[in-house]
Design a protein around this motif. Structure first.
Motif, PDB file in Angstrom:
ATOM      1  N   PRO A  79       0.820  -1.198   0.000  1.00 24.21           N
ATOM      2  CA  PRO A  79       0.000   0.000   0.000  1.00 24.21           C
ATOM      3  C   PRO A  79       0.865   1.263   0.000  1.00 24.21           C
ATOM      4  N   GLY A  80       0.284   2.388  -0.338  1.00 25.62           N
ATOM      5  CA  GLY A  80       0.992   3.663  -0.303  1.00 25.62           C
ATOM      6  C   GLY A  80       1.829   3.883  -1.543  1.00 25.62           C
ATOM      7  N   GLY A  81       2.684   4.912  -1.531  1.00 23.58           N
ATOM      8  CA  GLY A  81       3.524   5.228  -2.672  1.00 23.58           C
ATOM      9  C   GLY A  81       2.754   6.000  -3.716  1.00 23.58           C
ATOM     10  N   SER A  82       3.440   6.335  -4.800  1.00 22.43           N
ATOM     11  CA  SER A  82       2.810   7.174  -5.807  1.00 22.43           C
ATOM     12  C   SER A  82       2.051   6.346  -6.837  1.00 22.43           C
ATOM     13  N   SER A  83       1.959   4.999  -6.636  1.00 22.69           N
ATOM     14  CA  SER A  83       1.131   4.207  -7.530  1.00 22.69           C
ATOM     15  C   SER A  83       0.312   3.225  -6.696  1.00 22.69           C
ATOM     16  N   PHE A  84      -0.861   2.898  -7.192  1.00 17.74           N
ATOM     17  CA  PHE A  84      -1.680   1.889  -6.493  1.00 17.74           C
ATOM     18  C   PHE A  84      -2.285   0.941  -7.501  1.00 17.74           C
ATOM     19  N   PHE A  85      -2.565  -0.257  -7.010  1.00 22.99           N
ATOM     20  CA  PHE A  85      -3.044  -1.323  -7.887  1.00 22.99           C
ATOM     21  C   PHE A  85      -4.414  -1.758  -7.399  1.00 22.99           C
ATOM     22  N   VAL A  86      -5.385  -1.780  -8.283  1.00 22.90           N
ATOM     23  CA  VAL A  86      -6.723  -2.233  -7.906  1.00 22.90           C
ATOM     24  C   VAL A  86      -6.969  -3.583  -8.564  1.00 22.90           C
ATOM     25  N   LEU A  87      -7.196  -4.592  -7.714  1.00 22.88           N
ATOM     26  CA  LEU A  87      -7.401  -5.953  -8.183  1.00 22.88           C
ATOM     27  C   LEU A  87      -8.780  -6.071  -8.830  1.00 22.88           C
ATOM     28  N   THR A  88      -8.851  -6.709 -10.007  1.00 24.63           N
ATOM     29  CA  THR A  88     -10.153  -6.874 -10.660  1.00 24.63           C
ATOM     30  C   THR A  88     -10.497  -8.349 -10.843  1.00 24.63           C
ATOM     31  N   ASN A  89      -9.495  -9.223 -10.960  1.00 26.02           N
ATOM     32  CA  ASN A  89      -9.759 -10.633 -11.220  1.00 26.02           C
ATOM     33  C   ASN A  89      -8.573 -11.448 -10.739  1.00 26.02           C
ATOM     34  N   ILE A  90      -8.834 -12.700 -10.356  1.00 25.34           N
ATOM     35  CA  ILE A  90      -7.713 -13.550  -9.928  1.00 25.34           C
ATOM     36  C   ILE A  90      -7.907 -14.980 -10.425  1.00 25.34           C
ATOM     37  N   ILE A  91      -6.748 -15.691 -10.556  1.00 25.73           N
ATOM     38  CA  ILE A  91      -6.778 -17.152 -10.728  1.00 25.73           C
ATOM     39  C   ILE A  91      -6.047 -17.696  -9.500  1.00 25.73           C
ATOM     40  N   LYS A  92      -6.742 -18.440  -8.670  1.00 23.61           N
ATOM     41  CA  LYS A  92      -6.145 -18.935  -7.421  1.00 23.61           C
ATOM     42  C   LYS A  92      -5.894 -20.432  -7.553  1.00 23.61           C
ATOM     43  N   THR A  93      -4.668 -20.890  -7.272  1.00 24.57           N
ATOM     44  CA  THR A  93      -4.326 -22.315  -7.286  1.00 24.57           C
ATOM     45  C   THR A  93      -3.855 -22.664  -5.872  1.00 24.57           C
ATOM     46  N   GLU A  94      -4.659 -23.455  -5.167  1.00 24.95           N
ATOM     47  CA  GLU A  94      -4.358 -23.693  -3.750  1.00 24.95           C
ATOM     48  C   GLU A  94      -3.602 -25.007  -3.555  1.00 24.95           C
ATOM     49  N   ASN A  95      -2.954 -25.102  -2.390  1.00 24.35           N
ATOM     50  CA  ASN A  95      -2.284 -26.342  -1.943  1.00 24.35           C
ATOM     51  C   ASN A  95      -1.249 -26.871  -2.935  1.00 24.35           C
TER      52      ASN A  95
END
Ligand code: ZN
Ligand code: ZN
Length: 517
Positions: A79-95
């Motif tokens: 978080p913070g700094g002069s840039s920020f990233f907004v998450l819109t979609n994910i691919i999650k691979t668990e375990n």
């Protein structure tokens, strides 16, 4: 050059309505341009660059994929700094854990037998290193086995996007701006957003921004496990730029100074027009010649490479122009090739002499030497007039003529202008009105005669006179005339003639007469 001297340029004023209008027109355009630049770009201000500090936060909570997403979940990675990233979609691979498993089926990894797979091979796109076996991925495909974090990631993006509600999130931007030169801090920036990546989606270039990160943990049996997340989203880079300005006399004077040179543009343009007018390919008109002669003074260029060791000007009686020799002599001055320069006009001394001579005309009898009175063997090879005497130095080896012919010393004008004592006395007295004519020495007369010759033959160009060379025949004639007899007797002789002339020959001849040569 002295410290107490000031050098200024001499200009030529040309009375012309057209050129005057052109000059003021160019001045007006330059002034207008200068004012526009001064006001629009605020060039009268001292400028300072910005010092800025930006801090950003994304706020919002979303319920998606059967769970709650808050700030800690979707502000990745920091978080913070002069840039920020907004998450819109994910691919999650668990375990995921390290081991051997079949690669995800894409055309490159699909196989039918072990020969299709290469042990130790790792494609940049692959998830691991191939073991060389071809194994079953699912009921449809067989793929190459890889040593990797297993199971491998499923390469298919969920649709619709898991965090589509990110468009409702709030972004907080804290921006401090400081101008160090003016010690001034503000926070009234204006924000505008622009998309930098290519809006036209090209599948091969993987449009948008995505990256992977993993969260590691240990199982109960102490084996390393991880959850791999491929995150898609929008990154916002906040760039702060701007300049601060404050009125400064120094900047204003610097600006005016730098733009003053543009006024010289008028001179360049007008000079170019005049030079176009003066130039002509074949024959110049009288008007062109007039401007050319008044605007340009022509001199031959110096010999920069060899350095001017000598400078001599030579005038031949049978040549219109003057020869300039500016190199060390290696043969007679007569034979040395030089540059050609134009002859000047008569001086006032010359006019005076002629005025006087018109009244003495024919009274003073001077000896006239016949042309072929000497043996040809005694005449030097460089002599063209047959009256020169041998000379040892190259400088002295100069004749009055360029080509064979009559010697200038045989002319009536030479005797009148150069040898006539009465005229020389008048010139000496003209230059020094209180000079006693009985105290004039033979040397003074000889020098005056030489000057007379130089002015007569080289014209009024003062630059040339000091370097003019007198031909051998003329030098000897002057020496014979003024060193052969005493000065006193010759002057008495001249006085008698003046008295005779005043009674017997009233002046009725034209006052001004050009030399015949
Ligand atoms: Zn000669
Ligand atoms: Zn001669």
């Amino acid at each position: 050059m002295s410290l107490c001297e000031y050098t200024t340029q001499k200009d030529i004023r040309i009375g012309s309505r057209l050129l005057g209008t052109l000059k003021w027109g160019i001045f007006a355009v330059v002034l207008l341009y200068m004012c526009v630049i001064l006001l629009t770009e605020k060039r009268y201000q001292k400028k300072d660059s910005i010092i800025s500090s930006v801090h950003t936060k994304v706020k919002g909570v979303s319920d998606a994929d059967s769970r709650i997403w808050d700030t800690a979940e979707y502000t990745i990675p920091s978080p913070g700094g002069s840039s920020f990233f907004v998450l819109t979609n994910i691919i999650k691979t668990e375990n995921q854990k390290e081991g051997n498993c079949p690669e995800f089926p894409i055309p490159k990894t699909i196989c039918s037998q072990d020969d299709s797979c290469k042990k130790g091979y790792a494609d940049p796109q692959s998830n691991g290193i191939q073991t060389g076996k071809c194994v079953q991925f699912n009921s449809t495909f067989k793929t190459c086995e890889v040593r990797a974090w297993c199971p491998v990631e499923f390469k298919s993006t969920p649709e619709p996007a898991i965090l589509g509600s990110a468009e409702n999130f709030t972004v907080l931007i804290k921006n401090n701006i400081h101008f160090a030169a003016f010690n001034y801090t503000t926070c009234h920036p204006q924000y505008s957003f622009r998309r930098l990546d290519d809006k036209v989606v090209d599948e091969r270039l993987y449009p948008g921004l995505n990256f992977r990160f993993a969260r590691y943990y240990k199982n109960q049996d102490q084996t390393n496990l991880r959850t791999l997340i491929k995150a898609y989203g929008i990154r916002f880079d906040i760039q702060v730029y701007g300049t601060g300005g404050k009125f400064s006399w120094f900047e204003l004077v610097m600006f005016i100074g730098s733009y003053l040179s543009y006024f010289g543009l008028a001179t360049v343009v007008i000079d170019f027009l005049i030079s176009l007018y003066c130039q002509s390919c074949c024959s110049a008109t009288s008007g062109q010649r007039y401007y050319d002669e008044r605007k340009y003074e022509e001199i031959p260029g110096p010999c920069v490479l060899t350095s001017c060791q000598e400078l001599m000007f030579v005038s031949f009686v049978d040549q219109e122009d003057i020869k300039m020799v500016d190199k060390k002599l290696r043969k007679s001055l007569q034979m040395t090739i030089g540059k050609i320069i134009k002859r000047g006009k008569m001086t006032d001394n010359m006019v005076l002499a002629q005025l006087e001579l018109s009244s003495f005309d024919g009274l003073e009898e001077l000896p006239l030497y016949p042309r072929s009175s000497r043996k040809s063997s005694a005449i030097p090879s460089w002599c063209q007039c047959l009256k020169c005497l041998p000379a040892t130095r190259f400088e002295g080896q100069l004749c009055c003529r360029y080509q064979n012919g009559e010697c200038i010393t045989n002319s009536e004008m030479f005797r009148k202008l150069v040898l006539q004592k009465q005229a020389l006395v008048h010139i000496l007295q003209y230059n020094n009105p209180l000079l006693n004519r009985h105290s004039i020495t033979k040397k003074q007369l000889a020098e005056c005669a030489q000057k007379q010759y130089v002015q007569w033959r080289f014209g009024s160009n003062m630059d040339i006179l000091d370097f003019a060379r007198i031909p051998n025949c003329c030098k000897h004639e002057i020496d014979n005339m003024f060193n052969g007899e005493t000065c006193e007797t010759s002057l008495e002789h001249a006085d008698k003639e003046t008295k005779m002339q005043s009674t017997s020959a009233p002046s009725s001849k034209p006052l001004l007469k050009q030399p015949p040569l």
